[in-house]
Every structure is written in structure tokens, then in C-alpha cells.
Design an enzyme around this catalytic site. Structure first.
Site, PDB file in Angstrom:
ATOM      1  CG  HIS A  44      -1.884  -1.034   1.420  1.00 13.29           C
ATOM      2  ND1 HIS A  44      -3.193  -1.214   0.569  1.00 13.29           N
ATOM      3  CD2 HIS A  44      -1.733  -2.266   1.855  1.00 13.29           C
ATOM      4  CE1 HIS A  44      -3.727  -2.445   0.722  1.00 13.29           C
ATOM      5  NE2 HIS A  44      -2.847  -3.075   1.421  1.00 13.29           N
ATOM      6  CG  ASN A  56      -7.564  -4.838   0.738  1.00 17.03           C
ATOM      7  OD1 ASN A  56      -6.771  -3.637   0.639  1.00 17.03           O
ATOM      8  ND2 ASN A  56      -7.279  -5.881   0.995  1.00 17.03           N
ATOM      9  CE1 TYR A  86      -1.897  -4.960   7.911  1.00 20.96           C
ATOM     10  CE2 TYR A  86      -2.581  -2.893   7.472  1.00 20.96           C
ATOM     11  CZ  TYR A  86      -2.329  -4.317   7.139  1.00 20.96           C
ATOM     12  OH  TYR A  86      -2.723  -4.430   5.717  1.00 20.96           O
TER      13      TYR A  86
END
Length: 502
Positions: free
Chosen positions: A58, A131, A341
């Protein structure tokens, strides 16, 4: 000197006013530069450090601020304050992105699109990181580094490799559902405004009675779905590789604010225990016939960031950021992202990344985290840096305690085969998806697959193609036949268990 003059004069980062911004100090008009020109040092040293590490995935994105407005009451399912009453507005930041490419890649690449939302709620920031697809390629986070490596660059050629991609996909049939979406025209959306968004994973809602319901989040574009054909997407790469970024900024600047209808699917714990699919498998969807979409609210983007780097580049999302009334599920990929993350953001932005304005909770925060690079909030001053202590009044509020999760079995820590019996049907849902397509959509999908697979090369080419064709045939005979014909594959030997390519 007036206050206005003081506030606008040129200074160093430490606040020292200076004049010589354009000429270096030298020994004579043509002599060497002097070491003592600290302004030169500061400018070059900062310039050398202007680029933070780009996201591993990303990397290229676009983003904007906006509002989420509740239009329907769902308080029977969740006590989250963001949903507390009809009409309630919550400020949000939404970042769109391509997944596999670098920061300089084209917006029109065939790729899933990230759809990451940060809700600035009074109970803290809630990140919903999804997404534009309801499923994903894999369902165990241990496979994630291997998968992403195949979407990046070949370690020998440093080029993208169709061979790597299709080798991995053909060896992992759980990817077929997402591959089919990617190879349809939805793999090349015209703009970020003209695509749906999904939380993708299964999450939990917890209500005021501590009852748990499982939930999936859907964001339906109110601009309508619009996609490029493969030919149009390829042309756009050369015409304007930043077309999606440009479209988003310009539409908001002129007041044409993008909007999405926010909806949820709800499943009880009892239904989760008996549903025909594993409800925590991110390669599967929940049938909307079984679990209809419920209206929740409207998401609107109405404010462009005044500085791309400060907001879009430095925004940091993590599925670990939940709030009271919203929780996790046994979704394995979600569990892996809870770890991965925040760790990625600490590497990229530093341990104190949540103090950056775009990431900072606008309401009170109290904790005992201290020190670390770029600590800019006073570091707690002289307050204690440990808990419990006898000096402050910070307490753990029991009303935020989450209920235990009933998994309906005696839980044993072990390494379970993610594709064991009952978890290994990778074909029914992709086949159903293909059969739902119009004839034109089917033909475009087949054409896109053929175009992508024609890049497979090397001594293992036939093996990879044959393996992947078997997956397509198991999903839908006409899909397999269409791809085989497009690749020039002789399927007359298929009955004997072999397929030969021309």
C-alpha cells in the site's frame, strides 16, 4: 519589529533567524565552502532525510478527511459510541491505495485497492483497515511475506514476474476467489470514488448487555461502480499514472464530495458455529441471502489534506486500534494483522507515531508510555511512568472490560492445517462469482487472466499453467475452457490427468 514580522521571518528549525539562504559561505568569491556554514548543513542533512521508508505494501495512496453520519439504529448490536444515535457525526480520514506497487507506480495497475478508515471517536481512534474486495488471497498470516514477495520484484531481474505470481497462486488454491475478482474489470477501477470498500475481515460487535455478534462491514459507493477495461487501464498508465489521486483531489475541491452507504452483515455466535462456511475465513464471503445487508450510515469525504506528506503519507492504520463495542474474531489473517500493522508503523514512523497530528486521538489519552524518538507531548512531565502508583488518579474502568468469547470447543494450542477437511472448498464461491457475471464480464475476466498468464515463463511454465487451469476448471468448466483456449492449451489429454500447452 512587529509581531507579524517576527512570525514571518526566515529561521532555522531551532528558531534562529538567518539571512543567507541561497549562497554558501566561502573563502573568497571563488574559494571552497567553509565548514562553519551550518545553514548549508541543516538544509542538506534534512533533505537527505525527507523520505521515510515507504510502506512495504500500500505504498502509493490518496486520502481525505470527511464525516461518518449514522442513519439507522444498530445499538441492539453494539455499544460503540460512534453508532450511539441516529444523526451522530464522526470525523474520519480515509486512505485509498494500490497494494503491490511502489510509490511511483501507476494508479491504474491491476491490483486490489486499499480502503483504510480512521474514525476519531470519543472512546479513541478506531481503524477499519480493508480493501475494495470482500476477500483476500490467503487466510493464514504466516503466508503473508511469501505472498507479498511474489507481488513485488524478482530478486534476479528486479522486474515484476508473472511466473512468481501464478506459481504461488496455483500452489495455493485458497487464493482463487480473490484472483478471480482481481482478474475481472474490478481489478482496474476508474477511480477511488467509483469502487466499493469492505472491512473484509470478520469483526465483533458487543452491545450494552455484553452480547457478541459477528459483523462484516460494507461501503457501497453512491457514485456507481466504474472500471477500466484492461486496454484502457494500460493506456492510462502512460497518459496519467496519478489519475486516481488527481480525480479525488479535484472532485473534493469542486464540492463533488464522494459518498458511500455504510452497511453491515450480522451473525450470531450460534449461527457462526453452524454456518456452512467458516465465518472467520477471509477467503470466503457470507451470503447476503443468509445474512442481508443492514443500513447503518453514510460516509462522505469533504476535505482535502493541506499537505500530502503530513496527512496521507504519515497516517498510520492498524486493525489493533479498536474501541469499546467493537472487537476481533478468530479470523487468522486479522489476528496476524493485529501484530503486523502496528509493528510496521513503529518501524516506518517511530515508536511515537500516534502523536503525529493525523494519528493523534483528539480526545484525552492516559498511559504510561514514555521516551522514544520524536516524543513531542512533554513525555509525561514529572508524572509517574508506572502503574499502579500512589500519585495519580488514572484507573482502569471496568465497564470497558470485554466479555469472554465462546469458541464452542475445548481450545488447544496447536498448528492446525488451514485447509483441513471442511476448510478446503476453494472452488464453490469463485465459481458462483463467475456464474453471476454478465457474458461481457465473463469474457473480460477470461481475457484478463489469459493476458496475465501469458507472462509466465521458464522451465516450469507448463507445470504452473496446468496447475492453475485445474483450479479454474474446478471452479467453473466454462471458465477453465475459456482460459485454456486463450492460452492455446490442448485439453484433449485432460481426461488422463495431463494437460499440454502448445
Amino acid at each position: 519589529m512587529s509581531d507579524q514580522e517576527k512570525n514571518t521571518r526566515l529561521t532555522t528549525a531551532s528558531g534562529t533567524p538567518y539571512y543567507e539562504h541561497e549562497d554558501s559561505q566561502t573563502a573568497g568569491p571563488r574559494g571552497p565552502i567553509l565548514l562553519q556554514d551550518f545553514i548549508l548543513h541543516e538544509k542538506l542533512a534534512h533533505f537527505n532525510r525527507e523520505r521515510i521508508p515507504e510502506r512495504v505494501v500500500h505504498a502509493k495512496g490518496s486520502g481525505a478527511y470527511g464525516t461518518f453520519t449514522v442513519t439507522h439504529d444498530i445499538t441492539r448490536y453494539t455499544r460503540a459510541k460512534v453508532f450511539s444515535e441516529v444523526g451522530k457525526e464522526t470525523r474520519v480520514f480515509l486512505r485509498f491505495s494500490t497494494v503491490g506497487g511502489e510509490k511511483g507506480s501507476a494508479d491504474s495497475e491491476r491490483d486490489p485497492r486499499g480502503f483504510a478508515l480512521k474514525f476519531y471517536t470519543e472512546d479513541g481512534n478506531w481503524d477499519l483497515v480493508g480493501n475494495n474486495t470482500p476477500v483476500f488471497f490467503i487466510k493464514d498470516p504466516k503466508k503473508f511475506p511469501d505472498f507479498i514477495h511474489t507481488q513485488k520484484r524478482d530478486p534476479y531481474t528486479n522486474c515484476k514476474s508473472a511466473t512468481m505470481m501464478w506459481d504461488f497462486w496455483s500452489l495455493n488454491p485458497e487464493s482463487l476467489h480473490q484472483v478471480l475478482i482481481l482478474m475481472s474489470d474490478r481489478g482496474t477501477p476508474i477511480s477511488y470514488r467509483h469502487m466499493h470498500g469492505f472491512g473484509s475481515h470478520t469483526f465483533s460487535f458487543i452491545n450494552a448487555e455484553n452480547e457478541r455478534h459477528y459483523v462484516k462491514f460494507h461501503f457501497k459507493t453512491l457514485q456507481g461502480i466504474k472500471n477500466f477495461t484492461d486496454e484502457e487501464a494500460t493506456r492510462m498508465k502512460g497518459l496519467d499514472p496519478d489519475q486516481a489521486q488527481r480525480d479525488l483531489v479535484e472532485s473534493i475541491d469542486k464540492g463533488d464530495f464522494p459518498r458511500w452507504a455504510v452497511k453491515v452483515q450480522i451473525m450470531t455466535e450460534a449461527e457462526a458455529a453452524t454456518y456452512k462456511w467458516n465465518p472467520f475465513d477471509v477467503t470466503k464471503v457470507w451470503s447476503q441471502k443468509d445474512f442481508p445487508l443492514l443500513d447503518v450510515g453514510v460516509l462522505e469525504l469533504n476535505e482535502n489534506p493541506d499537505n500530502y506528506f503530513a496527512h496521507v503519507e504519515q497516517v498510520a492504520f492498524a486493525p489493533a486500534h479498536i474501541v469499546d463495542g467493537i472487537s476481533f474474531s478468530p479470523d487468522r489473517m486479522l489476528q496476524g494483522r493485529i501484530l503486523g500493522y502496528p509493528d510496521a508503523q513503529r518501524y516506518r514512523l517511530g515508536a511515537n507515531y500516534e502523536q503525529i497530528p493525523v494519528n493523534r486521538c483528539p480526545f484525552a489519552t492516559n498511559n504510561y508510555q514514555r521516551d522514544g524518538g520524536m516524543r513531542v507531548d512533554g513525555n509525561g512531565g514529572s508524572k509517574p511512568n508506572y502503574y499502579p502508583n500512589s500519585f495519580d488518579n488514572i484507573y482502569a474502568d471496568e465497564k470497558y472490560k470485554q466479555p469472554a468469547e465462546n469458541l464452542g470447543q475445548n481450545v488447544v494450542a496447536d498448528w492446525y492445517d488451514r485447509n483441513s477437511e471442511g476448510e478446503n472448498d476453494h472452488y464453490t464461491q469463485p465459481g458462483d462469482l463467475f456464474r453471476l457475471m454478465t457474458p461481457e464480464e465473463k469474457q473480460n475476466t477470461i481475457s484478463n487472466i489469459v493476458g496475465a498468464m501469458q507472462g509466465i515463463s521458464g522451465e516450469k511454465r507448463d507445470l504452473i499453467i496446468n496447475r492453475q487451469l485445474c483450479h479454474f476448471f474446478r471452479a467453473d468448466i466454462s471458465l477453465g475452457l475459456g482460459v485454456a483456449q486463450g492460452l492455446g492449451v490442448d485439453i484433449t489429454q485432460h481426461a488422463t490427468g495431463t494437460i499440454h500447452t502448445n
